[in-house]
Design a protein around this motif. Structure first.
Motif, mmCIF file in Angstrom:
data_model
loop_
_atom_site.group_PDB
_atom_site.id
_atom_site.type_symbol
_atom_site.label_atom_id
_atom_site.label_comp_id
_atom_site.label_asym_id
_atom_site.label_seq_id
_atom_site.Cartn_x
_atom_site.Cartn_y
_atom_site.Cartn_z
ATOM 1 N N SER A 534 0.836 -1.204 0.000
ATOM 2 C CA SER A 534 0.000 0.000 0.000
ATOM 3 C C SER A 534 0.863 1.243 0.000
ATOM 4 O O SER A 534 2.031 1.220 0.447
ATOM 5 C CB SER A 534 -0.903 0.010 1.242
ATOM 6 O OG SER A 534 -0.131 0.268 2.407
ATOM 7 N N LEU A 536 0.604 3.738 1.956
ATOM 8 C CA LEU A 536 0.899 4.103 3.339
ATOM 9 C C LEU A 536 2.057 3.271 3.882
ATOM 10 O O LEU A 536 2.927 3.786 4.598
ATOM 11 C CB LEU A 536 -0.354 3.898 4.196
ATOM 12 C CG LEU A 536 -0.527 4.836 5.391
ATOM 13 C CD1 LEU A 536 -0.477 6.292 4.961
ATOM 14 C CD2 LEU A 536 -1.840 4.535 6.114
ATOM 15 N N ASP A 558 5.434 8.154 12.177
ATOM 16 C CA ASP A 558 4.243 8.918 11.826
ATOM 17 C C ASP A 558 4.555 10.404 11.669
ATOM 18 O O ASP A 558 3.979 11.079 10.806
ATOM 19 C CB ASP A 558 3.153 8.714 12.870
ATOM 20 C CG ASP A 558 3.638 8.990 14.287
ATOM 21 O OD1 ASP A 558 4.870 9.049 14.500
ATOM 22 O OD2 ASP A 558 2.791 9.125 15.190
ATOM 23 N N TYR A 789 -15.295 8.900 2.324
ATOM 24 C CA TYR A 789 -14.554 9.089 3.578
ATOM 25 C C TYR A 789 -14.881 10.431 4.234
ATOM 26 O O TYR A 789 -14.790 10.554 5.463
ATOM 27 C CB TYR A 789 -13.052 8.956 3.340
ATOM 28 C CG TYR A 789 -12.605 7.526 3.201
ATOM 29 C CD1 TYR A 789 -12.591 6.684 4.306
ATOM 30 C CD2 TYR A 789 -12.225 7.004 1.967
ATOM 31 C CE1 TYR A 789 -12.187 5.355 4.178
ATOM 32 C CE2 TYR A 789 -11.815 5.687 1.831
ATOM 33 C CZ TYR A 789 -11.807 4.865 2.943
ATOM 34 O OH TYR A 789 -11.425 3.538 2.824
ATOM 35 N N GLU A 842 -7.840 6.252 0.242
ATOM 36 C CA GLU A 842 -7.950 5.373 1.408
ATOM 37 C C GLU A 842 -6.775 5.588 2.359
ATOM 38 O O GLU A 842 -6.949 5.653 3.583
ATOM 39 C CB GLU A 842 -8.009 3.916 0.951
ATOM 40 C CG GLU A 842 -8.130 2.934 2.105
ATOM 41 C CD GLU A 842 -8.045 1.491 1.633
ATOM 42 O OE1 GLU A 842 -8.566 0.615 2.337
ATOM 43 O OE2 GLU A 842 -7.448 1.246 0.554
ATOM 44 N N SER A 843 -5.565 5.725 1.790
ATOM 45 C CA SER A 843 -4.376 5.955 2.620
ATOM 46 C C SER A 843 -4.481 7.270 3.381
ATOM 47 O O SER A 843 -4.087 7.355 4.550
ATOM 48 C CB SER A 843 -3.125 5.948 1.739
ATOM 49 O OG SER A 843 -2.921 4.679 1.161
ATOM 50 N N LEU A 846 -6.976 6.719 6.208
ATOM 51 C CA LEU A 846 -6.415 5.851 7.240
ATOM 52 C C LEU A 846 -5.357 6.584 8.060
ATOM 53 O O LEU A 846 -5.275 6.395 9.282
ATOM 54 C CB LEU A 846 -5.810 4.609 6.592
ATOM 55 C CG LEU A 846 -6.801 3.576 6.034
ATOM 56 C CD1 LEU A 846 -6.066 2.456 5.316
ATOM 57 C CD2 LEU A 846 -7.679 3.019 7.152
ATOM 58 N N PHE A 847 -4.542 7.404 7.378
ATOM 59 C CA PHE A 847 -3.498 8.126 8.113
ATOM 60 C C PHE A 847 -4.125 9.129 9.078
ATOM 61 O O PHE A 847 -3.703 9.243 10.235
ATOM 62 C CB PHE A 847 -2.548 8.833 7.137
ATOM 63 C CG PHE A 847 -1.414 9.542 7.827
ATOM 64 C CD1 PHE A 847 -0.368 8.820 8.376
ATOM 65 C CD2 PHE A 847 -1.396 10.924 7.952
ATOM 66 C CE1 PHE A 847 0.688 9.457 9.027
ATOM 67 C CE2 PHE A 847 -0.361 11.572 8.594
ATOM 68 C CZ PHE A 847 0.683 10.839 9.131
ATOM 69 N N ASP A 849 -7.094 8.996 10.370
ATOM 70 C CA ASP A 849 -7.752 8.251 11.433
ATOM 71 C C ASP A 849 -6.728 7.696 12.423
ATOM 72 O O ASP A 849 -6.991 7.619 13.626
ATOM 73 C CB ASP A 849 -8.569 7.111 10.825
ATOM 74 C CG ASP A 849 -9.760 6.729 11.691
ATOM 75 O OD1 ASP A 849 -10.385 7.638 12.275
ATOM 76 O OD2 ASP A 849 -10.050 5.529 11.790
ATOM 77 N N TYR A 850 -5.550 7.337 11.920
ATOM 78 C CA TYR A 850 -4.502 6.790 12.784
ATOM 79 C C TYR A 850 -3.988 7.850 13.756
ATOM 80 O O TYR A 850 -3.918 7.610 14.974
ATOM 81 C CB TYR A 850 -3.355 6.244 11.935
ATOM 82 C CG TYR A 850 -2.141 5.866 12.751
ATOM 83 C CD1 TYR A 850 -2.135 4.698 13.526
ATOM 84 C CD2 TYR A 850 -1.018 6.675 12.758
ATOM 85 C CE1 TYR A 850 -1.027 4.352 14.289
ATOM 86 C CE2 TYR A 850 0.098 6.341 13.518
ATOM 87 C CZ TYR A 850 0.087 5.182 14.285
ATOM 88 O OH TYR A 850 1.182 4.857 15.053
#
Length: 955
Positions: A534, A536, A558, A789, A842-843, A846-847, A849-850
């Protein structure tokens, strides 16, 4: 004349006879070559000796005292229209004539003298030649001219003189002289017409000088015309190879001159003499040697080169290309230097080129004399001796070049000082008899410059600033990249180093001129995920490489990834048919001291070769944004700050807590619009599309991040206004407890291989930053993912703080998705596009959200708590409405409070005791209708506002 002293007489004679001089300096015995003033002299047959006070003429006019000669000239000038004798006139000795006899003789000659030819007569001569085939063909056979050349130069035939005619005109077209020419003549072949008022010493054709920077000086009119026929701009002096008049020099100022004289002794000597006379006036001088046989006398010339030897235009151009350099250009190829290197005293006076960013500009501008007319009455006696005004017969017109160091003496001075400095430029004597008139001016502006960011890649690069006197310009805009050609001179006021620019060139940024080759593209493919990986995960691998081999900050991939997203964001793109003018990203990192946030940013700046770090602790809003400052009575100076000066680039704002929330609010407009604006004295605007990484410790909190249950709560005290928080695309926190001490203090004995070199990272950032709006390509599926999203995150997160708002979260997700696609080199076959796919969206989600769901930041958990409170409040809305009716006046108080209130106000305005007021507040808090802002202040929630709107309390 006899009553004058010897010194005064000598000076007076020099003034009166100067125009007849054929040489600038006397020979060893004190004699000047001269044209005899008593007959039409074409061969310099006279000589003047001012030291001995004598003269002589080898053509029979006699000799004697200079004072007597001047007397004879003045006797002639007593007539209204004094005659000038032709070469074939009878030579009469007037030395012993009385004044009356001289006047009578001149009157007789005047009646016999023919007038200046009219244009009509010249036309008659031209018609006479073209109507006579034999005369025309004989001339063409002799000189090799075409009909077009004969017509262009107005060549004709005079029956009265039995000669061909060639008019000599000034640059404006007025007639100066007519040259007469005979073919195969045993005597004089070429001579002047000889009418009163004609100038026998001229440049022909002078009109050529007006339109040509490169000029060939030939020996004689016929050679000049032959070169013109072949397409070369060419002129000649009408006095022959052995003489060059000083009065002609200024006509060649700034020109590239090629001197091509005949292949004989006098031609060679004359060419060198002409070149020497023009040195310091012409821009460059070359001596052309024709590849023809040499002879002592009557050598071959340009006409023979083309005629007898059948050479072509290309042949002569080749000869010019191999010409001997006599004087190289003053404005030759400049040396490329940085601003810092321009201070090198060894380079002073040499042409330099500095590529700079214009940091600021002064409002006060100067007008510097450009064209100057000097006139003098020439009656200062001995002071006139040796003065150039005397040599120029009382009038000089000069032009001051932009590169002239004298400009420094002509700015910011009074008119009297200016005029005295102008006098020094031409070397005129100080006598009080000279007047100076400035016909035109150079513009001159003062700008402040620093080495362009293309040449200064990090905070340790050359950011030296220096003022530049920019001559010839007045509308230069600040925050522009320019190439300035000039040099340094010592300031005449204090001897400081001053850069004087005389040529300004607009320069495209390296981001606009980026070109890549196949090898570089292969290097960029290193950043692409492998099959099944991926984006990410690929970014994390890159971050770990940077952590091990570049920043040496472990345990924070991160944070590396977050900064990478900003570095690889683009300026603008289109999304779902909507133009996103602000495509670049902005990141806020709040964290404890010594967590590596500043070191990561600084080392990535160096490794990527892009980015500037500044400390906000020592910065000000004028330094960050820009300012206009008043300089007493010297006007205003505009200086842009670090954000606009890094337009389309990246700035790290370290120690952002050094700015107050009010100061941060002053940056609100530039952050949202990408344009810096200053309204003082006058309006100023410039681009400021700058990627920003904000780094800060928590504001006014000695306990650091540990004081906050959720790290996200550290943002509002730091930034202040909600709208300023909303402008961040994303934010994160770092705490000292995030990475265990045993990992921080552990030697890295097995670092990852360093795959992503500085060259590769620099190339990728440059590729990304050079992408234009049309280079960002979205798939339809990717756009749908953004909306999906956006709905999901808008529902999960609350707008307190407003990092995620339902109205704009899709734009933030889109910006981050583009940056992730760029970071992982998602492109097409042409390698010119950034292709955004669903996986990049999506990445991005997700980032976010992380980092928002991390325990330290706690944005997701805080949002869940708020939503739970909202759900609870909805369940109590009927109960709180009934409660309001049991407390008369409470609803009216809450409505009038404006949203926030204190417990003491409840006591004072409703007449409650302290205990009663606290019970009311506790009741409302328990039903989630108010929330505490601090120990004393409470805020009404939206649900309570809904209830209050429904209550109809009697007044």
């Amino acid at each position: 004349m006899s009553a004058l002293s010897d010194d005064i007489a000598s000076t007076y004679c020099f003034q009166r006879l100067r125009k007849y001089l054929a040489s600038d300096e006397p020979n060893a015995k004190g004699w000047y070559d001269a044209f005899c003033p008593l007959h039409d002299d074409q061969t310099r047959s006279a000589g003047f000796n001012f030291d001995a006070g004598t003269w002589s003429c080898r053509k029979g006019c006699g000799s004697g005292r200079l004072t007597d000669l001047v007397g004879r000239i003045e006797a002639r000038e007593a007539l209204d229209d004094p005659p000038e004798d032709e070469a074939d006139d009878e030579v009469i000795d007037t030395a012993h004539m009385t004044r009356a006899q001289v006047i009578g003789l001149n009157a007789k000659r005047r009646r016999q003298k023919r007038p200046m030819p009219s244009d009509e007569l010249i036309g008659t001569w031209m018609a006479r030649l073209t109507s006579s085939p034999s005369l025309l063909q004989a001339f063409k056979d002799k000189r090799g001219y075409t009909d077009a050349t004969i017509e262009r130069f107005e060549i004709g035939w005079s029956d009265d003189d039995n000669a061909y005619t060639l008019p000599i005109r000034s640059a404006t077209g007025s007639l100066l002289n007519v040259r007469l020419y005979r073919i195969n003549s045993q005597g004089t072949k070429i001579w002047s017409y000889g009418s009163p008022g004609m100038d026998a010493s001229s440049i022909f054709p002078e009109s050529v000088l007006a339109d040509n920077h490169l000029v060939v000086i030939a020996e004689g009119e016929w050679d000049a015309m032959m070169l013109a026929q072949e397409g070369f701009p060419s002129v000649t002096g009408t006095t022959g190879a052995e003489q060059w008049m000083a009065k002609w020099n200024r006509k060649f100022k700034g020109k590239d001159v090629y001197v091509c004289y005949d292949r004989d002794a006098s031609g060679m000597a004359g060419a060198e003499r002409t070149a020497r006379m023009l040195t310091g006036v012409a821009r460059s001088i070359h001596i052309v040697e024709l590849p023809l046989p040499f002879s002592e006398k009557s050598g071959l010339d340009i006409s023979d080169f083309f005629g007898q030897h059948h050479k072509t235009r290309e042949d002569f151009q080749a000869v010019m290309n191999s010409a001997v350099v006599f004087a190289a250009p003053k404005d030759g190829e400049p040396i490329e230097v940085s601003v810092k290197e321009s201070f090198n005293p060894g380079l002073s006076g040499q042409p330099m080129a500095i590529t700079v960013t214009v940091v600021g500009k002064y409002s006060l501008q100067h007008l510097i004399p450009r064209e100057v007319v000097y006139t003098c009455r020439m009656n200062a006696n001995k002071t006139c001796t040796g003065c150039p005004m005397l040599e120029a017969e009382g009038k000089i017109e000069a032009e001051i070049e932009r590169s002239d160091s004298a400009i420094l003496k002509l700015r910011d001075v009074s008119e009297s000082v200016r005029d005295d400095n102008l006098r020094l430029i031409i070397g005129a004597h100080k006598c009080g008899k000279m007047d100076v008139f400035v016909k035109s001016h150079h513009a001159q502006e003062l700008i402040t410059c620093r080495t362009s960011l293309d040449y200064s890649v990090d905070e340790e690069g050359d950011i030296t600033q220096r003022p530049v006197i920019n001559v010839g310009e007045y509308a230069t805009e600040a925050n522009r990249v320019l190439r300035l050609i000039g040099t340094t001179y010592p300031d005449p006021k204090d001897q400081s180093s001053v850069f004087q620019s005389w040529r300004t060139e607009q320069v495209e940024s390296s981001l606009d001129t980026y070109e890549y080759d196949k090898d570089e593209i292969e290097m960029l493919r290193l950043f692409q995920p492998v099959r099944g990986q991926s984006p990410l995960n690929k970014m994390k691998m890159i971050a770990l490489d940077m952590s091990d081999n570049v920043t040496r900050i472990v345990g924070r991939p991160d944070l590396h990834m977050a900064m990478d997203i900003v570095w690889h964001s683009v300026i603008a793109f289109d999304f779902a048919g909507e133009p996103i003018e602000r495509g670049w990203c902005e990141l806020l990192v709040v964290g404890d001291a010594r967590t590596g946030k500043s070191e990561i940013a600084t080392k990535l700046c160096r490794h990527y070769g892009f980015g500037r770090t500044i400390s906000c602790e020592s910065a000000s809003i004028p330094g960050i944004l820009g300012a206009v400052k008043q300089l007493g009575n010297k006007g205003w100076v505009l200086e842009w700050g670090v954000i606009p000066l890094n337009d389309r680039r990246l700035v790290v704002l370290d120690e952002a807590g050094g700015l107050t929330p009010s100061q941060i609010g002053q940056l609100s407009s530039v952050r949202s619009s990408g344009r810096a604006e200053i309204f003082k004295a006058e309006a100023h605007q410039t681009h400021a599309r700058t990627r920003l990484i904000w780094l800060s410790n928590p504001r006014d909190n000695q306990q650091g991040m540990g004081a906050y249950m959720y790290g996200v709560r550290a943002i509002q005290p730091l930034i202040g206004n909600q709208e300023d928080i909303a402008r961040f695309d994303f934010a994160m926190t770092v705490a000292s407890t995030d990475v265990p001490l045993d990992i921080i203090n552990q030697r890295n004995t097995n670092p990852r291989p360093h795959v992503y070199s500085s060259a590769a990272c620099h190339a990728l950032v440059r590729w990304v930053w050079s992408r234009r709006r049309e280079d960002i390509v979205w798939t339809i599926e990717a756009e749908e993912e953004v909306y999906k999203y956006a709905r999901k995150m808008g529902a999960e997160y609350v707008g307190d703080p407003p990092l995620i708002l339902g109205q704009n979260i899709r734009t933030k997700i889109a910006r981050i998705a583009v940056a992730i696609a760029a970071r992982t080199f998602s492109t097409d076959r042409t390698c010119t596009k950034i292709v955004v796919k669903p996986v990049h969206v999506e990445s991005a989600a997700l980032f976010l959200d992380y980092i928002y769901g991390s325990d330290g930041f706690g944005y997701r958990e805080a949002s869940q708590r708020v939503k739970a409170e909202e759900h609870k409040a909805i369940g109590f809305m009927r109960d709180v409405k009934e409660y309001m009716y049991t407390r008369p006046g409470l609803a009216r108080f809450l409505i009038s409070s404006g949203g926030d209130f204190r417990a003491q106000q409840v006591q004072e305005q409703l007449g409650y005791t302290r205990e009663e007021a606290n019970l009311v507040i506790q009741k409302l808090s328990a039903m989630s209708m108010v929330k505490s802002l601090d120990a004393w202040t409470y805020r009404i929630t939206s649900h309570l506002n809904t209830v209050l709107r429904e209550i109809k309390e009697p007044s």
